[in-house]
Design a protein around this motif. Structure first.
Motif, PDB file in Angstrom:
ATOM      1  N   PRO A 264      92.406  88.061  10.089  1.00  0.00           N
ATOM      2  CA  PRO A 264      92.662  86.969   9.132  1.00  0.00           C
ATOM      3  C   PRO A 264      94.133  86.935   8.721  1.00  0.00           C
ATOM      4  CG  PRO A 264      91.672  88.836   7.997  1.00  0.00           C
ATOM      5  CD  PRO A 264      91.790  89.226   9.452  1.00  0.00           C
ATOM      6  N   ARG A 265      94.537  85.831   8.092  1.00  0.00           N
ATOM      7  CA  ARG A 265      95.888  85.740   7.523  1.00  0.00           C
ATOM      8  C   ARG A 265      96.046  86.823   6.446  1.00  0.00           C
ATOM      9  NH1 ARG A 265      98.291  80.659   8.591  1.00  0.00           N
ATOM     10  NH2 ARG A 265      99.828  81.150   7.002  1.00  0.00           N
ATOM     11  N   PRO A 266      97.266  87.290   6.200  1.00  0.00           N
ATOM     12  CA  PRO A 266      97.439  88.357   5.194  1.00  0.00           C
ATOM     13  C   PRO A 266      97.191  87.846   3.788  1.00  0.00           C
ATOM     14  CG  PRO A 266      99.580  87.619   6.036  1.00  0.00           C
ATOM     15  CD  PRO A 266      98.539  86.926   6.857  1.00  0.00           C
ATOM     16  N   PHE A 267      97.511  86.564   3.543  1.00  0.00           N
ATOM     17  CA  PHE A 267      97.244  85.900   2.257  1.00  0.00           C
ATOM     18  C   PHE A 267      97.192  84.409   2.551  1.00  0.00           C
ATOM     19  CE2 PHE A 267     101.440  87.978   2.474  1.00  0.00           C
ATOM     20  CZ  PHE A 267     102.237  86.903   2.847  1.00  0.00           C
ATOM     21  N   SER A 268      96.616  83.637   1.612  1.00  0.00           N
ATOM     22  CA  SER A 268      96.352  82.236   1.953  1.00  0.00           C
ATOM     23  C   SER A 268      97.629  81.391   1.997  1.00  0.00           C
ATOM     24  CB  SER A 268      95.348  81.636   0.973  1.00  0.00           C
ATOM     25  OG  SER A 268      95.806  81.889  -0.321  1.00  0.00           O
ATOM     26  N   GLU A 269      98.637  81.761   1.197  1.00  0.00           N
ATOM     27  CA  GLU A 269      99.840  80.936   1.094  1.00  0.00           C
ATOM     28  C   GLU A 269     100.665  81.000   2.389  1.00  0.00           C
ATOM     29  OE1 GLU A 269     102.167  82.298  -2.250  1.00  0.00           O
ATOM     30  OE2 GLU A 269     103.990  81.400  -1.432  1.00  0.00           O
ATOM     31  N   PRO A 270     100.873  79.854   3.068  1.00  0.00           N
ATOM     32  CA  PRO A 270     101.701  79.915   4.278  1.00  0.00           C
ATOM     33  C   PRO A 270     103.182  80.059   3.917  1.00  0.00           C
ATOM     34  CG  PRO A 270     100.766  77.718   3.990  1.00  0.00           C
ATOM     35  CD  PRO A 270     100.379  78.512   2.780  1.00  0.00           C
ATOM     36  N   CYS A 271     103.922  80.823   4.686  1.00  0.00           N
ATOM     37  CA  CYS A 271     105.352  81.027   4.442  1.00  0.00           C
ATOM     38  C   CYS A 271     106.073  80.761   5.764  1.00  0.00           C
ATOM     39  CB  CYS A 271     105.628  82.462   4.025  1.00  0.00           C
ATOM     40  SG  CYS A 271     104.726  82.910   2.542  1.00  0.00           S
ATOM     41  N   ALA A 272     107.361  80.469   5.686  1.00  0.00           N
ATOM     42  CA  ALA A 272     108.095  80.211   6.928  1.00  0.00           C
ATOM     43  C   ALA A 272     108.128  81.473   7.791  1.00  0.00           C
ATOM     44  CB  ALA A 272     109.513  79.745   6.604  1.00  0.00           C
ATOM     45  N   PHE A 273     108.337  82.620   7.140  1.00  0.00           N
ATOM     46  CA  PHE A 273     108.431  83.896   7.862  1.00  0.00           C
ATOM     47  C   PHE A 273     107.671  84.976   7.107  1.00  0.00           C
ATOM     48  CE2 PHE A 273     112.228  81.443   8.815  1.00  0.00           C
ATOM     49  CZ  PHE A 273     112.181  81.425  10.199  1.00  0.00           C
ATOM     50  N   TYR A 274     107.412  86.067   7.844  1.00  0.00           N
ATOM     51  CA  TYR A 274     106.743  87.219   7.238  1.00  0.00           C
ATOM     52  C   TYR A 274     107.501  88.469   7.662  1.00  0.00           C
ATOM     53  CZ  TYR A 274     103.127  83.716   6.830  1.00  0.00           C
ATOM     54  OH  TYR A 274     102.454  82.561   6.523  1.00  0.00           O
ATOM     55  N   ALA A 275     107.596  89.407   6.720  1.00  0.00           N
ATOM     56  CA  ALA A 275     108.175  90.707   7.081  1.00  0.00           C
ATOM     57  C   ALA A 275     107.064  91.738   6.986  1.00  0.00           C
ATOM     58  CB  ALA A 275     109.303  91.064   6.128  1.00  0.00           C
ATOM     59  N   LEU A 276     107.029  92.644   7.962  1.00  0.00           N
ATOM     60  CA  LEU A 276     106.081  93.761   7.898  1.00  0.00           C
ATOM     61  C   LEU A 276     106.921  95.019   7.672  1.00  0.00           C
ATOM     62  CD1 LEU A 276     103.059  94.568  10.143  1.00  0.00           C
ATOM     63  CD2 LEU A 276     104.768  96.309   9.645  1.00  0.00           C
ATOM     64  N   VAL A 277     106.576  95.733   6.614  1.00  0.00           N
ATOM     65  CA  VAL A 277     107.344  96.915   6.233  1.00  0.00           C
ATOM     66  C   VAL A 277     106.401  98.112   6.255  1.00  0.00           C
ATOM     67  CG1 VAL A 277     108.869  97.844   4.450  1.00  0.00           C
ATOM     68  CG2 VAL A 277     108.554  95.381   4.621  1.00  0.00           C
ATOM     69  N   GLU A 278     106.824  99.206   6.896  1.00  0.00           N
ATOM     70  CA  GLU A 278     105.992 100.423   6.891  1.00  0.00           C
ATOM     71  C   GLU A 278     106.819 101.596   6.368  1.00  0.00           C
ATOM     72  OE1 GLU A 278     102.718 102.220   9.910  1.00  0.00           O
ATOM     73  OE2 GLU A 278     104.770 102.376  10.627  1.00  0.00           O
ATOM     74  N   PHE A 279     106.175 102.465   5.595  1.00  0.00           N
ATOM     75  CA  PHE A 279     106.878 103.607   4.997  1.00  0.00           C
ATOM     76  C   PHE A 279     105.845 104.684   4.667  1.00  0.00           C
ATOM     77  CE2 PHE A 279     105.885 100.218   2.051  1.00  0.00           C
ATOM     78  CZ  PHE A 279     105.144 100.853   1.080  1.00  0.00           C
ATOM     79  N   ASP A 280     106.339 105.880   4.334  1.00  0.00           N
ATOM     80  CA  ASP A 280     105.421 106.975   3.974  1.00  0.00           C
ATOM     81  C   ASP A 280     104.676 106.592   2.688  1.00  0.00           C
ATOM     82  OD1 ASP A 280     106.526 108.290   6.084  1.00  0.00           O
ATOM     83  OD2 ASP A 280     107.663 109.733   4.891  1.00  0.00           O
ATOM     84  N   ALA A 281     103.368 106.845   2.687  1.00  0.00           N
ATOM     85  CA  ALA A 281     102.557 106.416   1.534  1.00  0.00           C
ATOM     86  C   ALA A 281     103.017 107.084   0.238  1.00  0.00           C
ATOM     87  CB  ALA A 281     101.085 106.720   1.807  1.00  0.00           C
ATOM     88  N   ASP A 282     103.648 108.247   0.316  1.00  0.00           N
ATOM     89  CA  ASP A 282     104.079 108.881  -0.935  1.00  0.00           C
ATOM     90  C   ASP A 282     105.318 108.203  -1.536  1.00  0.00           C
ATOM     91  OD1 ASP A 282     106.054 109.830   0.718  1.00  0.00           O
ATOM     92  OD2 ASP A 282     105.385 111.917   0.686  1.00  0.00           O
TER      93      ASP A 282
END
Ligand code: 2HG
Ligand code: ZN
Length: 458
Positions: A264-282
């Motif tokens: 599914p979409r990450p959230f309902s609001e469409p945006c021009a672009f999306y950034a995916l950010v990953e980092f240590d959970a702590d």
């Protein structure tokens, strides 16, 4: 016929295939747009068979195309000119592991994901990762210096190769670096073979260094309205958190993935672009501070954060499934890079080109923007044939690549040059450099039998 008999002598027990379906299967990669016309596929199991093959090829002017998981996107493993394909499918053993050195010894045909799993089983980590890791082979990764989604933190394949065994185009077996950390004995030939796209010899075995096991990870997907803000966002997060990944994709890319119905979409609001950010959970708290700051500055409009590994994987699918989701649109692939500091100007250059030359076409933006790497895919409209469409994209390349050249960037960040980009190599490498590269090819492959026509024309 004579060639096939000679091949059968080296590769006994049915390890030479000449059926048309097999030739097509092993003779192509994920580009799917080049003609495929090899004469045979062979399946070596031992290094001495490769040495014998090189000798035969030199005597009979046979052209050899090394072939791994065939997930390449530049035609580096395509056999289109009566070549013999050399598949590493049967050289797929992990044969050594030393926990003190944290080094795995493996054959070139080991699937990348298998190496990743092998590392995890030992509490360690092989950090080079990308969507095709379930079928790509380590030899192919090395031959293109594969990058992927965690380069911002862990670097490229090159950074994890501690040793290489190769069979050169002269038929010599050389063992480069042998897993040493320090080795100041002159030219490091290992690094010549990394990224050589099979043009100097066969990579047959590798010693791969492993990293310590990673901490649990958290993934955020953020909505961004302006292209420029993606880099502001990157800097904002980097001030607070050590990032494992920073990817971006456009609304069209997201639509292509979600249309397939599995995520599914990450959230309902469409945006021009999306950034995916990953980092240590702590680092959750620091990431929340970065997010608040980005909201205040209007660099992001909304966002989600993973609450479980399953959610993190679903968010990753939004990015990792793009390439496969657009495959049916016969995309023309650009894999461009510039230094990070050049990214804002470069994105606006590219935007200008896209608006000027492709106003009528769908253009899918995504990539490893935290590394300065943009995958710009132009989608083929139904009204054009593949040839017409590729011809149009090729015509625009000089203008696009001139901008890359002016910014000191690269026309191929991580997919390689292969057949697809070879005529454009001078936009990234000077005449003097290309002359030296050709000179090196001559040294390692004097008979021109190793993947001829890839990287540069013959
Ligand atoms: C990715 O980052 C791959 O998803 C493929 O490198 C990129 O399809 C592409 O252009
Ligand atoms: Zn990529």
């Amino acid at each position: 016929m004579e060639n096939i008999e000679a091949l059968n002598e080296i590769f006994s027990r049915g390890r030479v295939k000449t059926d048309q379906a097999d030739l097509i299967h092993w003779g192509t990669d994920w580009t799917r747009s080049f003609e495929v016309a090899p004469q045979a596929v062979v399946f070596p199991e031992r290094i001495d068979e490769l040495v014998a093959l090189v000798k035969l090829a030199r005597e009979h002017s046979l052209k050899l195309v090394p072939s791994g998981g065939r997930t390449g996107l530049s035609g580096g493993a395509v056999a289109s000119n009566d070549e013999v394909i050399v598949s590493f499918d049967r050289m797929n053993q992990i044969h050594a592991f030393n926990p003190t050195d944290r080094i795995v010894g493996c054959q070139a045909g080991v699937i990348t994901q298998r190496l990743q799993e092998y590392a995890i089983e030992r509490g360690l980590f092989y950090p080079v990762d990308f969507a095709s890791s379930g079928s790509s082979q380590i030899g192919g990764n090395i031959a293109t210096n594969a990058g992927g989604i965690k380069v911002i933190r862990y670097g490229l394949t090159r950074d994890w190769v501690a040793g290489l065994t190769v069979v050169t185009g002269t038929g010599d077996i050389i063992r480069c670096n042998r897993g040493l950390v320090k080795n100041a004995t002159g030219y490091d030939l290992r690094h010549l073979f990394i990224g050589s796209e099979g043009t100097l010899g066969f990579i047959v075995e590798a010693e791969i260094r492993l990293a310590p096991g990673p901490k649990p990870q958290r993934v955020m997907v953020l909505g961004v309205n302006e292209l420029d803000d993606i880099l502001n966002l990157l800097q904002c997060f980097q001030q607070h958190v050590v990032l494992t990944a920073f990817e971006f994709f456009s609304e069209l890319a997201l639509q292509k993935v979600t249309e397939k119905g599995s995520v599914p979409r990450p959230f309902s609001e469409p945006c021009a672009f999306y950034a995916l950010v990953e980092f240590d959970a702590d680092a959750d708290e620091e990431a929340a501070i970065a997010f608040e700051e980005a909201l205040d500055r209007n660099w992001v409009t909304t966002g989600v954060i993973s609450q479980s590994d399953a959610q993190a994987a679903a968010l990753w699918s939004l990015r990792e499934n793009i390439s496969e989701s657009i495959a049916a649109d016969t995309p023309y692939k650009n894999d461009l890079s510039v230094r990070i500091s050049e990214v804002p100007g470069f994105l606006s250059d590219v935007d200008g080109i896209v608006n000027k030359h492709y106003p009528d076409l769908d253009v899918c933006w995504y990539g490893h923007i935290g590394d300065g790497n943009l995958h710009l895919n132009i989608l083929k409209p139904e009204s054009l044939t593949i040839d017409e469409f590729f011809e149009r994209c090729h015509r625009i390349n000089p203008e696009l690549f001139s901008l890359i050249e002016q910014r000191g960037g690269s026309i191929s960040a991580e997919h390689g040059v292969g057949l697809l980009k070879r005529e454009f190599l001078p936009f990234s490498r000077s005449d003097a450099e290309i002359g030296l590269m050709r000179g090196l090819k001559e040294v390692f492959d004097p008979s021109g039998i190793m993947n001829p026509g890839k990287l540069f024309s013959v």
